[in-house]
Write a protein that holds these residues in place. Sequence first.
Motif, PDB file in Angstrom:
ATOM      1  N   SER A   1      -7.801  -3.249  -3.186  1.00 26.40           N
ATOM      2  CA  SER A   1      -8.876  -2.251  -3.051  1.00 26.40           C
ATOM      3  C   SER A   1      -8.411  -0.849  -3.424  1.00 26.40           C
ATOM      4  O   SER A   1      -9.163   0.097  -3.272  1.00 26.40           O
ATOM      5  N   LEU A   2      -7.165  -0.706  -3.874  1.00 28.14           N
ATOM      6  CA  LEU A   2      -6.627   0.642  -4.045  1.00 28.14           C
ATOM      7  C   LEU A   2      -6.528   1.085  -5.503  1.00 28.14           C
ATOM      8  O   LEU A   2      -5.901   2.102  -5.801  1.00 28.14           O
TER       9      LEU A   2
ATOM     10  N   MET B   1      -7.403  -8.152  -0.112  1.00 28.54           N
ATOM     11  CA  MET B   1      -8.514  -7.242  -0.386  1.00 28.54           C
ATOM     12  C   MET B   1      -8.369  -5.968   0.449  1.00 28.54           C
ATOM     13  O   MET B   1      -8.730  -4.887  -0.007  1.00 28.54           O
ATOM     14  N   ALA B   2      -7.835  -6.105   1.664  1.00 24.88           N
ATOM     15  CA  ALA B   2      -7.697  -4.944   2.543  1.00 24.88           C
ATOM     16  C   ALA B   2      -6.376  -4.215   2.310  1.00 24.88           C
ATOM     17  O   ALA B   2      -5.902  -3.484   3.174  1.00 24.88           O
ATOM     18  N   SER B   3      -5.751  -4.459   1.167  1.00 23.71           N
ATOM     19  CA  SER B   3      -4.581  -3.643   0.820  1.00 23.71           C
ATOM     20  C   SER B   3      -4.616  -3.319  -0.671  1.00 23.71           C
ATOM     21  O   SER B   3      -5.576  -2.685  -1.122  1.00 23.71           O
TER      22      SER B   3
ATOM     23  N   SER C   1       0.832  -1.204   0.000  1.00 20.05           N
ATOM     24  CA  SER C   1       0.000   0.000   0.000  1.00 20.05           C
ATOM     25  C   SER C   1       0.867   1.255   0.000  1.00 20.05           C
ATOM     26  O   SER C   1       0.530   2.257  -0.634  1.00 20.05           O
ATOM     27  N   ALA C   2       1.999   1.193   0.710  1.00 21.54           N
ATOM     28  CA  ALA C   2       2.907   2.336   0.753  1.00 21.54           C
ATOM     29  C   ALA C   2       3.499   2.582  -0.631  1.00 21.54           C
ATOM     30  O   ALA C   2       3.573   3.728  -1.096  1.00 21.54           O
TER      31      ALA C   2
ATOM     32  N   ALA D   1       1.052   4.257  -2.717  1.00 26.15           N
ATOM     33  CA  ALA D   1       0.858   5.663  -2.365  1.00 26.15           C
ATOM     34  C   ALA D   1       1.753   6.529  -3.247  1.00 26.15           C
ATOM     35  O   ALA D   1       1.318   7.572  -3.758  1.00 26.15           O
TER      36      ALA D   1
END
Lengths: 306, 350
Positions: free
Chosen positions: A238-239, A233-235, A207-208, A211
């Motif tokens: 979903s982004l 899914m929680a990283s 996720s970082a 970003a």
Amino acid sequence: MAPFVPRKKLQVEPANPKRVAAPLADTKLIRKPKLGTSRPRKKDIPEGLWTKCTKCGTMIYDKELDENLKVCMHCGYHFQISARERINALVETCSFEEMDASMTSVDILNFKGVASYTEKLKQYQQSTGSKDAVVTGICLIGPYRVGLGVMDFNFLGGSMGTVVGEKLTRLIETCTDRALPLIIISASGGARMYEGMFSLMQMAKTSAALAYHARNRLPYISVLTHPTTAGVMASFASLGDLILAEPGAMIGFAGPRVIKDTTQAELPPGFQTAEFLQQHGLIDDIVPRGEMKQRLINYLGFLTGN
Amino acid sequence: MKNYLDFEKPIVELQRKLDELRKQSETHPLNISLSEEIAQIEKKIAETRRQVFASLTPWQRVQLARHPRRPYALDYLRATFTGFHELHGDRLFGDDRAIVGGFARLEGERVMVIGTQKGRDTKENILRNFGSAHPEGYRKALRLMRLADKFGLPIITLIDTAGAYPGVGAEERHIAEAIAVNLREMTLLGVPIIAVVLGEGGSGGALGIGVADRILILENAYYSVISPEGCAAILWKDRTAAPIAAEALRITARDLLELKLVDEIVPEPLGGAHNDPQIMTETLKVYLIRHLHEVQALSTEDRLKKRYERYRACGHFQEAPSVMAVSVGSSQPTTDQEQPLAVKAGNGEP
């Protein structure tokens, strides 16, 4: 080539006493046992030739199924597809430059479970021919050069340990450095237990990296396939700037059984399917596998102004 | 609810005896002094406690982390911090009471504190959903963190949750996205972030407010990718194998420090945080101030770079020299050519 199949495999247990005895109870005549309706057909047919559709039950010739990207021609059911097959179907011939192909997992916790992690890895490496649960590389999709990461559910449930996190992070960083769009096709049961907290940290790591990719205004398309859940899914899954899903894919955070056990409530029909997510406004669109490539090309063109 | 753990039983029984003696000595008609007996029992309690707590198993620590009398986020907000003003709601759907947050002061300094909050009794647990947040909680947390970033307030997150809530509503409102967005956005917040695992560090639900410059963990807290019970159910097909899973997953504070996944362990008073909450809240204050000052000393740019590198370096893997070596990300020069088949420890990167 049809492999040799022992005779008993071809027959539908005609001598099974239970099958013969059952009709006796409510019929006068002893009926001939029906051939192969209740047993899964796959066992009765030489392997590698025919597959029975999980949804509609139609027998499909394997070669045709492969040609149709493992989608049932009759009902549109999407079978699981390996990372390699998917890449073949998406990228321009010979354009895929794989990254970090040799990276393998390490049993850093010396995990003392029912089966050792090292053993599990070996077993899956043999059965899938892959080193771990993701394949990454730079390729051409249509005229567009993109970073592509494809997860493989067949490898330990597509679980994300350090190798999955590291390979994806390197892919994302490469895309950021070379100003490339990014596509990640997910299929995962979540974080890999065998690497404990290191697995959880891969969520933050990927996720970082995303970003910074996003900060450079580069497109990221996330494609969710059956199943995509939990830590994945929680990283990164979903982004996406765009989030697409394959029809019927099971997508969610917590597993349905956990939810049922926790809430003691009935789950709504179609809960956690791609269709359910679209209805609730959580994904951009559902795209059948056969149309995915063209759709990705369209979006890439639109987002990069070509 | 039983408010002690099985292995605390000998201590609790001695304590009960002691209370009885004290009561007796006060009300005894002959006014016989029992001070000698009392002193003896007090000594025995201290001794037993030392013995019990000297060799806690990972599973016992998990139980301590879940102790019903353990101080929760709001207890620290009242004691470690001053002037806490709670701010509510995600401005989208609701106010998730499983996550609390708002302005506070740490030794006079303005900070934003966000924490998961369990309930002390059944009624409060229903209100707080047993400390398991819905998407609204994570979105409220992000709203408050952005507010902090805008006004230059350092962020302190207090983590104590079994995990994000697995429910139909949570899925419908996309809890996975709420957590994922937090992970991404916390990477880029310019202000210092310090995360403390107070009790339970339950997987993604904990990480959702846990991306930070410094990660501290209380001595008896745990932080895990999956609950020991969940892991046991999947790998051992038996939830009662949780104690074995707790050991295999390496989730205790000491394990995590050894694996370089946390920065420092905050010591608890003998007998656990609940045995002396006042000392506990004071200790945490000292640790928080020190870490905050260290992180504040960095420029924003350095801080963000270090924060990125911290997560970038997480994990161990093996790689053989590849024929088609592709040069990758600038933040991490690869050394695979020099170290064929070397196990790479993330933290040891050049």
